[in-house]
Write an enzyme that holds these catalytic residues in place. Sequence first.
Site, short mmCIF file in Angstrom:
data_model
loop_
_atom_site.label_atom_id
_atom_site.label_comp_id
_atom_site.label_asym_id
_atom_site.label_seq_id
_atom_site.Cartn_x
_atom_site.Cartn_y
_atom_site.Cartn_z
N LYS A 52 -14.05 5.72 -0.58
CA LYS A 52 -12.99 5.68 0.43
C LYS A 52 -13.58 5.47 1.82
O LYS A 52 -13.07 4.69 2.63
CB LYS A 52 -12.17 6.98 0.38
CG LYS A 52 -11.31 7.09 -0.88
CD LYS A 52 -10.71 8.47 -1.11
CE LYS A 52 -9.97 8.50 -2.45
NZ LYS A 52 -9.41 9.81 -2.82
N GLN A 96 -10.03 15.94 -0.74
CA GLN A 96 -10.21 15.45 -2.11
C GLN A 96 -9.87 16.55 -3.11
O GLN A 96 -10.33 17.68 -2.99
CB GLN A 96 -11.66 14.96 -2.29
CG GLN A 96 -11.93 14.31 -3.63
CD GLN A 96 -11.18 12.99 -3.85
OE1 GLN A 96 -10.86 12.29 -2.89
NE2 GLN A 96 -10.87 12.66 -5.09
N ASP A 119 -2.23 11.22 2.11
CA ASP A 119 -2.04 11.27 0.65
C ASP A 119 -0.56 11.37 0.29
O ASP A 119 -0.18 11.09 -0.85
CB ASP A 119 -2.73 12.52 0.07
CG ASP A 119 -4.14 12.26 -0.44
OD1 ASP A 119 -4.35 11.19 -1.04
OD2 ASP A 119 -5.01 13.13 -0.23
N1 GUN Z 1 -8.06 13.30 -6.62
C1 GUN Z 1 -7.69 12.36 -7.52
N2 GUN Z 1 -6.85 11.46 -6.95
C2 GUN Z 1 -6.70 11.86 -5.66
C3 GUN Z 1 -5.95 11.32 -4.57
O1 GUN Z 1 -5.24 10.31 -4.66
N3 GUN Z 1 -6.05 12.01 -3.41
C4 GUN Z 1 -6.82 13.13 -3.28
N4 GUN Z 1 -6.83 13.73 -2.09
N5 GUN Z 1 -7.51 13.65 -4.28
C5 GUN Z 1 -7.45 13.00 -5.46
#
Ligand code: GUN
Length: 298
Positions: A52, A96, A119
């Site tokens: 990311k 995350q 998110d």
């Molecule tokens: N863990 C797995 N997918 C995601 C996501 O889309 N966002 C976040 N913050 N954590 C994740």
Amino acid sequence: MIQIIDGNEVAGRIRSELETCLDTLERNGVVPGLATVLMSDDGASETYVSMKRRACDELGIESFHYDVDPGAPADVLLERLDELNSDSAINGVLVQLPLPDHVEEQRVLERLDPLKDVDGFHPENVGRLVTGTPRFKPCTPHGVQRLLAAADVDTEGKDVVVVGRSNIVGKPMANLLLQRSKLGNATVTVCHSRTNDLAEKTRGADVVVAAAGVPELIDGSMLTDGTTVIDVGVNRVEADTEKGYELVGDVEFESAKSRADAITPVPGGVGPLTITMLLYNTVKAASLQENVPVSLPE
Ligand code: GUN
């Protein structure tokens, strides 16, 4: 002929449209900033966060990273979020998931400023999505919609079966597909681990979105000819490779391919879109916070 939906190509197109938005922001003195927060030693989570951050750097979004010791009390993470909420250089915050067991996920998500919740997991943003006025669409299901559109799949009136009911993918996916909108208007069935006769449900679908987190749960025998298959699963399974594992989806690709009319591969399908829609939401967050209108890709 079967269409293999190329996530990298679709993501690339959206990213180049986002560059135009970033130019507009820059002309107005705005460079969007995304903070990533990792409270985990999990290798897969570390990899996702670094992917990311790399994507931000490539596009011209500033990224800031914060590690929180996975053994620390929840308050350490919550105080970090308070700081990020009040830092004007940061437009988006991503924590995350998953978090360690002793940290209550909902408390963390509720602590985020909803205007920085790229998110789309804060209850205010979930509520807006469910009631049809989304602010930040959750990245993976939003990406799935974009893949369907790119593959010329019109969901209006179609039977879509979503396999999985997580807050990250399954539930927001179902809500997005239900919306009265161009990429919605579907008849949605949500299946999960307690569903009786999953195969009967998937065989009746025009579109299957597999997001159960179970390696190769869905095979060709569970599909009807002509189905569109979107595989959200990214599962590490033990294998005789250098890393000791390989990535497989929730769909058994080879057998599903013989039935589907269009299918996403793993990797290279949904994954690139998840990251791209995070960039999209970060651009949108900066635009909203700084009052600089941009034309986000439709
Ligand atoms: N863990 C797995 N997918 C995601 C996501 O889309 N966002 C976040 N913050 N954590 C994740």
